[in-house]
Design an enzyme around this catalytic site. Structure first.
Site, PDB file in Angstrom:
ATOM      1  N   LYS A 151       0.854  -1.191   0.000  1.00  0.00           N
ATOM      2  CA  LYS A 151       0.000   0.000   0.000  1.00  0.00           C
ATOM      3  C   LYS A 151       0.883   1.231   0.000  1.00  0.00           C
ATOM      4  O   LYS A 151       1.862   1.300   0.748  1.00  0.00           O
ATOM      5  CB  LYS A 151      -0.900   0.000   1.248  1.00  0.00           C
ATOM      6  CG  LYS A 151      -1.814   1.225   1.356  1.00  0.00           C
ATOM      7  CD  LYS A 151      -2.567   1.234   2.680  1.00  0.00           C
ATOM      8  CE  LYS A 151      -3.433   2.488   2.817  1.00  0.00           C
ATOM      9  NZ  LYS A 151      -4.117   2.557   4.122  1.00  0.00           N
ATOM     10  N   ASP A 171     -11.636   5.048  13.694  1.00  0.00           N
ATOM     11  CA  ASP A 171     -11.965   5.017  12.263  1.00  0.00           C
ATOM     12  C   ASP A 171     -11.448   3.765  11.562  1.00  0.00           C
ATOM     13  O   ASP A 171     -11.434   3.694  10.339  1.00  0.00           O
ATOM     14  CB  ASP A 171     -11.447   6.272  11.548  1.00  0.00           C
ATOM     15  CG  ASP A 171     -12.390   6.678  10.414  1.00  0.00           C
ATOM     16  OD1 ASP A 171     -13.587   6.370  10.500  1.00  0.00           O
ATOM     17  OD2 ASP A 171     -11.910   7.270   9.430  1.00  0.00           O
TER      18      ASP A 171
END
Length: 406
Positions: free
Chosen positions: A140, A268
């Site tokens: 990523k 989150d």
């Protein structure tokens, strides 16, 4: 006594050809991936000469290895002739790979034998994702701010992994790199793939325990395997049917991880859930076996192609599943896999892990919470932005309700 000479001695000259060491090239369709493969090959080889310390020191969490390459022998179509490779905290990540039972040579092989495959799993952050050719690892891209957050996180993450003996649903961070190509800096982190490299995922969910603005977009739904969200999950009436013992074990690990994240004021994060439907998988495997050899979608792993149909995100290239027996082999092959309980209405395998765990509840998130409160009202408890304690409590409650016990 002197030895007489009859003239100058004549030596037979032998032409010696200088042998240049063959430079190993890593061919990829993107210069960034070529440099990444070269960098992983180099850093793992260098680490093999470094003795394993008895314990990590504070300096190891600030350490890095850095290399600048200027090599005009490289064919620029395959490999830039000028680039830099920086590996962050090499001993820390080597120790983590060891904790997660990942051999360095296997790690290097997965990331360098053939180029990583672009993955369309992009979120709001705009990060790019790649899979290793064998689908064992995920890459990523990060921002420089995220690299800073990773450095801060590592100091707490590593002791936690040691304390838990590697038993966690947190992302398994395996390496972090800065690659400078054409003067532009790129940052990449490597993690273990949550999903199987031999069983296809038929449904995929990103769950936060929130219901406000939590459904897949029209654009997302057009994908072959869309990432569905909380409201989609609830509308479909999905149940994670694993039985009481497995539920208790999963919730124990999940609760420990969430408490760890809450202490660091992180929120989150999501539960990534992938569902493999065994009946559908067996039918796909049967269809794959029935295809003639020249129609097989599996590629040679040494291919220079930029695509590979054995993709974790869709029901393609299913030939490798063949006739695997699910019971007994799944936990051995897939650490995130939990099979449905005996007697479940539908035979499924669930892949469950936490992702996106680095968001700090700072000024931006507090402002976002205030804005959503104005929009939806203060009594709405389904908004995703809330303080870490509230977020963690709601998250655990949501997952607990979604898991089927007895």
């Amino acid at each position: 006594m002197s030895v007489p000479t009859t003239g100058p001695s004549k030596l037979k000259k032998k032409h010696i050809r200088v042998k240049h060491q063959k430079v190993k090239l890593f061919r990829a369709n993107e210069p960034l991936l070529s440099v990444f493969m070269w960098g992983v090959n180099h850093t793992i080889n260098e680490l093999s000469h470094v003795s394993i310390p008895v314990m990590l020191l504070p300096d190891d969490f600030r350490a890095y290895s850095k290399l600048k390459v200027d090599n005009h022998l490289f064919n620029k179509e395959n490999m830039p002739s000028h680039f830099k490779v920086k590996e962050y905290c090499p001993l820390v990540f080597r120790n983590l790979r060891d904790r997660f039972a990942i051999d360095d040579l296997d790690y290097k092989e997965s990331l360098t034998r053939s180029q990583p495959i672009p993955d369309d799993s992009s979120g709001k952050s705009g990060a790019k994702f790649y899979q290793s050719y064998d689908r064992l690892f995920i890459l990523k891209t990060l921002t420089s701010e995220e690299v800073e957050r990773m450095h801060s996180f590592l100091k707490h993450y590593h002791p936690y992994i040691v304390e838990r003996h590697g038993k966690t649903l947190l992302p398994q961070y395996l390496g972090m790199y800065r690659l400078t190509v054409d003067g532009i800096e790129h940052y990449l982190v490597a993690t273990r793939n949550v999903f199987s490299n031999h069983l296809n995922i038929h449904r995929k969910y990103d769950l936060k325990g929130s219901t406000v603005d939590r459904e897949a977009s029209e654009k997302e739904l057009e994908k072959e395997l869309p990432t569905l969200k909380d409201n989609d999950f609830l509308k479909q009436g999905v149940r994670i049917d694993i039985g009481e013992a497995a539920k208790e074990k999963l919730l124990e690990t999940l609760t420990a991880d969430v408490e760890f994240l809450t202490k660091l004021h992180l929120m989150d994060y999501s539960l990534l859930l992938g569902v493999h439907e065994c009946g559908r998988g067996e039918a796909e495997a049967e269809a794959a076996r029935a295809r003639p050899p020249d129609a097989d979608t599996d590629r040679d792993t040494d291919s220079d192609s930029d695509t590979d149909n054995r993709h974790a995100d869709g029901p393609r290239g299913f030939g490798r599943q063949t006739s695997l027996r699910y019971e007994g082999i799944i936990p051995e092959l897939d650490i995130y896999a939990i099979p449905s309980q005996e007697g479940a209405p539908k035979k499924e395998i669930y892949f469950v892990a936490l992702i996106d765990v680095l968001t700090h509840y700072g000024v931006k998130k507090q402002a976002a919470k205030a804005a959503k409160t104005v929009k939806y009202g203060s009594n709405v408890d389904g908004i995703s932005t809330c303080d870490p304690e509230q977020y963690g409590k709601r998250f655990i409650e949501f997952v607990a309700k979604a898991i089927e016990g007895n």
